[in-house]
Scaffold this motif. Structure first.
Motif, PDB file in Angstrom:
ATOM      1  N   ALA A  82       0.749  -1.264   0.059  1.00 30.51           N
ATOM      2  CA  ALA A  82      -0.106  -0.047  -0.103  1.00 30.51           C
ATOM      3  C   ALA A  82       0.936   1.150   0.154  1.00 30.51           C
ATOM      4  N   ARG A  85       1.027   2.765  -3.399  1.00 32.43           N
ATOM      5  CA  ARG A  85       0.057   3.226  -4.170  1.00 32.43           C
ATOM      6  C   ARG A  85       0.337   4.559  -4.926  1.00 32.43           C
ATOM      7  N   CYS A  86      -0.278   4.847  -6.308  1.00 35.49           N
ATOM      8  CA  CYS A  86       0.198   5.956  -7.222  1.00 35.49           C
ATOM      9  C   CYS A  86      -0.902   6.017  -8.130  1.00 35.49           C
ATOM     10  N   VAL A  87      -0.859   7.103  -8.784  1.00 34.69           N
ATOM     11  CA  VAL A  87      -1.698   7.370  -9.950  1.00 34.69           C
ATOM     12  C   VAL A  87      -0.612   7.820 -11.168  1.00 34.69           C
ATOM     13  N   ALA A 101      -4.663   3.919 -11.418  1.00 33.94           N
ATOM     14  CA  ALA A 101      -4.614   4.263 -10.379  1.00 33.94           C
ATOM     15  C   ALA A 101      -4.146   2.912  -9.579  1.00 33.94           C
ATOM     16  N   THR A 102      -3.362   2.667  -8.731  1.00 34.83           N
ATOM     17  CA  THR A 102      -2.689   1.494  -8.148  1.00 34.83           C
ATOM     18  C   THR A 102      -3.339   1.735  -6.569  1.00 34.83           C
ATOM     19  N   LEU A 103      -4.351   1.032  -6.129  1.00 32.23           N
ATOM     20  CA  LEU A 103      -5.029   1.372  -4.607  1.00 32.23           C
ATOM     21  C   LEU A 103      -5.111  -0.135  -4.271  1.00 32.23           C
ATOM     22  N   PRO A 104      -5.589   0.045  -2.882  1.00 30.37           N
ATOM     23  CA  PRO A 104      -5.913  -1.144  -2.099  1.00 30.37           C
ATOM     24  C   PRO A 104      -7.129  -1.644  -2.808  1.00 30.37           C
ATOM     25  N   THR A 105      -7.416  -2.982  -2.684  1.00 35.13           N
ATOM     26  CA  THR A 105      -8.391  -3.449  -3.694  1.00 35.13           C
ATOM     27  C   THR A 105      -9.621  -3.253  -2.879  1.00 35.13           C
ATOM     28  N   ILE A 107     -10.688  -0.422  -1.844  1.00 44.19           N
ATOM     29  CA  ILE A 107     -10.919   1.028  -2.528  1.00 44.19           C
ATOM     30  C   ILE A 107     -11.194   0.895  -3.892  1.00 44.19           C
ATOM     31  N   ALA A 108     -10.575  -0.034  -4.583  1.00 42.48           N
ATOM     32  CA  ALA A 108     -10.652   0.092  -6.275  1.00 42.48           C
ATOM     33  C   ALA A 108     -12.081  -0.374  -6.465  1.00 42.48           C
ATOM     34  N   MET A 111     -14.701   1.998  -5.609  1.00 35.60           N
ATOM     35  CA  MET A 111     -14.720   2.971  -6.658  1.00 35.60           C
ATOM     36  C   MET A 111     -15.532   2.508  -7.987  1.00 35.60           C
TER      37      MET A 111
END
Length: 382
Positions: A82, A85-87, A101-105, A107-108, A111
């Motif tokens: 985590a 995480r980045c965009v 966007a690389t995010l926790p699962t 959250i993704a 979204m």
């Protein structure tokens, strides 16, 4: 090579037709998280799972198996992951780009679910509007969540018939995401109630676009460039040009095609602060209207080639600004902020830079032998 070198047991099982090539691909993909020291055990267990079902149905079981067999706890690995995480934006073809966007699962997934619900709401409103008007595909006014970002606001307010909303679910999700990012505010705003410039919702996106004069005027339809990203189609570049309040004019070397100078009509914020501190008041001789109540004037008009630089700018009140522009009064800058005015009768007035009333002045040196009161200035033993 990865299959042959890293997964020999899976390769052998494929040769013996105990599993298929699709099974092997699933095993390799799921095993990317498994360290080399536990890979053989994972491989054997994965083959047994693959023998019982088709490749499509074993993806999740193999992924869970890989997580269980990893020597490190999943929670610990997630915390480390985590932190990354980045965009990022990957430029694509035809003026399009991928926003990743690389995010926790969780959250993704949340979204995507919310964007899907928003898109479904638009589709429901579209269907309700079609039922109410008797027109297939009609949309109700204000039902488009992406009108601000994509210029698709309802035309009912202008008296014109609405364009039917035929966007797919993928398009609706993309438009809603763009509106939320560009115009929304975060649920948790640490700047609220502090001395920060303002809530995060007040921050507006900025994109630097470089466009040729021919594209801007419609002479041709060549693409513009979004600096650091990719190409922008001519229609979008012209739409952005009609909304911007300031322009930077680039002068390009015709041979090397590199920028040699940049100019803008509106002074930057740092220029305005410096000019206010330098001028203090209107720079017409005898006028003392405060600079904060004056206008910044180009001594040589910008339309005539005058640059937006400190040496070509000065504060003038509205009256003297108009007098300079519409009468025979002339002014030129001598350097260092000094202005030379010439009246219609030919008389010359020099307007020097105002001296600040409050400034630091050095203390005069004390006369020889005088005491300053500092203990080290006393003779020993002090």
């Amino acid at each position: 090579m990865t299959i042959v070198d890293d997964y020999p047991a899976a390769f052998t099982a494929w040769e013996n037709r105990r599993i298929t090539r699709d099974h092997v691909e699933v095993i390799v993909k799921a095993g990317t998280v498994v360290p080399a020291e536990v890979r053989p055990a994972f491989e054997e267990a994965a083959i047994e799972i693959c023998k019982r079902d088709i490749a499509v149905r074993v993806k999740e079981p193999l992924r869970a198996l890989a997580e269980r067999m990893h020597p490190r706890d999943f929670t610990q690995r997630h915390r480390d992951a985590a932190a990354g995480r980045c965009v990022r934006v990957l430029p694509g073809a035809d003026g399009m780009s991928d926003l990743i966007a690389t995010l926790p699962t969780v959250i993704a997934a949340g979204m995507l679910d919310r964007l899907t619900q928003m898109g479904q709401s638009v589709k429901d409103a579209r269907a309700a509007g079609a039922a109410g008007t008797g027109e297939p595909g009609a949309a109700t006014a204000g039902a488009d969540p992406a009108g601000a970002a994509f210029g698709e606001a309802a035309a009912a307010s202008s008296g014109q018939p609405e364009e039917p909303d035929t966007r797919t679910m993928d398009q609706l999700r993309a438009d809603a995401l763009a509106d939320l990012v560009l115009a929304g505010a975060p649920a948790v705003d640490p700047t609220y109630g502090t001395d920060a410039p303002g809530p995060l919702g007040a921050i507006r996106a900025r994109v630097q676009v470089v466009v040729t004069a021919d594209t801007l005027t419609g002479t041709d339809h060549g693409p513009a460039g979004a600096v650091g990203t990719g190409l922008v189609d001519a229609d979008t570049a012209r739409e952005l040009a009609g909304q911007t309040a300031s322009w930077d004019r680039l002068f390009i070397d015709p041979i090397t095609r590199t920028p040699v100078e940049i100019d803008t009509y509106r002074p930057t914020a740092s220029m305005r602060r410096l000019l206010q501190a330098r001028d203090q008041h209107c720079r017409f001789p005898g006028c003392r209207r405060a600079a904060i109540r004056c206008e910044i004037d180009h001594t040589i008009d910008h339309a005539l080639g005058g640059h937006t630089h400190i040496y070509n700018l000065a504060h003038l009140c509205q009256r003297h600004h108009s007098m300079k522009q519409f009468t025979d009064w002339k002014v030129r800058q001598l350097g260092g902020g000094v202005l030379e005015w010439t009246s219609p009768g030919g008389r010359i007035y020099r307007e020097d830079v105002p001296i600040p009333a409050v400034c630091f002045t050095p203390e005069p040196d004390p006369p020889p032998g005088a005491r300053t009161g500092h203990p080290f200035d006393e003779p020993p033993p002090f």
